[in-house]
Design an enzyme around this catalytic site. Sequence first.
Site, PDB file in Angstrom:
ATOM      1  CE  LYS A  50      25.726  28.403 -30.762  1.00  0.00           C
ATOM      2  NZ  LYS A  50      25.171  29.235 -29.666  1.00  0.00           N
TER       3      LYS A  50
ATOM      4  CD  GLU B  80      41.986  32.338 -29.929  1.00  0.00           C
ATOM      5  OE1 GLU B  80      42.473  32.440 -28.788  1.00  0.00           O
ATOM      6  OE2 GLU B  80      42.649  32.459 -30.961  1.00  0.00           O
TER       7      GLU B  80
ATOM      8  CB  CYS C 146      39.497  34.179 -22.137  1.00  0.00           C
ATOM      9  SG  CYS C 146      39.851  35.472 -23.316  1.00  0.00           S
TER      10      CYS C 146
ATOM     11  CD  GLU D 297      37.997  30.514 -17.843  1.00  0.00           C
ATOM     12  OE1 GLU D 297      37.212  29.605 -18.179  1.00  0.00           O
ATOM     13  OE2 GLU D 297      38.463  31.324 -18.647  1.00  0.00           O
TER      14      GLU D 297
END
Length: 482
Positions: A177, A250, A284, A384
């Site tokens: 997906k 992750e 990331c 982040e």
Amino acid sequence: MNGERAQSMFIDGRWLPAELSQESFTVVNPATERPLARVAAADAAVVDQAVSAARRAFPAWRDLGPHKRAALLVALARQVDERRDAIARVLTAEQGKPLDEARGEVAKVARTFEYYAGEAVRVLGQTIPNEDKGFLSLVEKEPIGVAAAIAPWNYPVELIGWKLGGALAAGCTIVVKPSEYTPLSAIALIGCVEAAGFPPGVVNLIQGAGAVGAALVSHPGIDKIAFTGSAKVGARIFQTMGGIKSVSLELGGNCPLIVAPSADLNAAVTGALRRGFRNMGQICIAVNRVYVHASLYEAFTQRLAEGAARLVQADGLQHPSADIGPMTNADGVAKVERHVADARAKGARVLCGGGRPQGFDAGHFYAPTILADCTPETLVMSEETFGPVIGIAPYETLGEAITLANAGPYGLAAYVYARDVSEIFALTKALCFGSVAVNNVDAGIMNAPYGGRKNSGIGYEHGREGMEGYFALKHIRLRHGA
Ligand code: NAD
């Protein structure tokens, strides 16, 4: 890409007729904000159909043996190489990265399939000596079953590719997906799977947003969840998966770069620019915050700001070799605006950028931004950003830099620029991150493990370790003598 509803889901070796699906969503070009396509999405019945197809296909795929699986992965790599430009155009149109960079991403995924074709035939078990005479222990690695692969939108082809490579080489079947922002490049990639001749049901593709992902991970027919995305959704998966399943996550980062007293200043500036702004910082492992020794601080911040101001920003389809394009979506821009406003309010100096750039009538563009004198309390130094922003702060001692870098909930990747061996070893030993890159900013290579610590995740992709999560071990204790 004509605005019509695309055939978007591939189940049991066939594309589902788009009109059968009740649900659909629109994909938008982030450089123009114009619609690209409507994409049919899954409901619970379609999720079930996909998982059931993968379950039916699993025994034969497991028993096919590694050599034939490897040959199919090589055929898949060829298909990806042949269609590289077409896939890259779709990727740029829906995600925003410049076309040359998209071509690079697609080429890398072909290399991923070749790498895992090689690994498929090198899966080794163990024999273990027993205390009792006449006994032998064998440990075999068996494919775990059906994998659910859920991917984000920032590297939508590569991040699906890593999961496909590891899972298929190991002998698992899979339901993929993609992100709701980047369904079209996934359709193009799975077109390569179809053309390579994989047996029906081995690879299945479904579409939709978070609710479809939640339905997939909670399906009882799923044995393994391979998720790449935000820490928030990663944590939610543990609550929603509804049973005991193997999970690899992750997740996000807020990655530091330390410029040590012995650093090559120009190399550090080049590295920070590359890893801070590539893909508009939507990586990331992006450099989010930089700690610079006080002796180099002013020179570093000035050169970094000059470099950031020189980056060429454009619609990546019109200017394939541009350095950066737009961000992928409006939510991303809003988060960047929040982080920059917060830093300003807490006394940071905006050395370049700090707002939307001139010259664009539409699109999710934001100028590369350098924030100097950031305190640890600023969002950019502690959360982040996932956008084109680098926060910088000075430090006096390496111990101080280590404490600052290790603070916070993430542990994905850290970067060091230093020439003094004792500084290098002091930093690499003390930094609590899954990857530490020294005097370079390319922390991930295909044949070394890649994964996060703390809230950045569990499990690994890349390397042999990237296959391990798709295996279950079996201990066979054999009595062969009296
Ligand atoms: P996201 O977590 O919002 O979405 C990721 C995927 O999960 C999408 O396909 C989404 O539809 C799906 N999803 C959303 N809710 C779900 C639910 N409840 N159950 C199951 N699936 C669900 O992340 P994003 O915005 O697409 O991607 C950006 C994030 O991904 C950043 O935090 C970035 O750091 C992270 N990321 C990590 C890595 C890595 O290797 N560590 C690589 C790339 C991106």
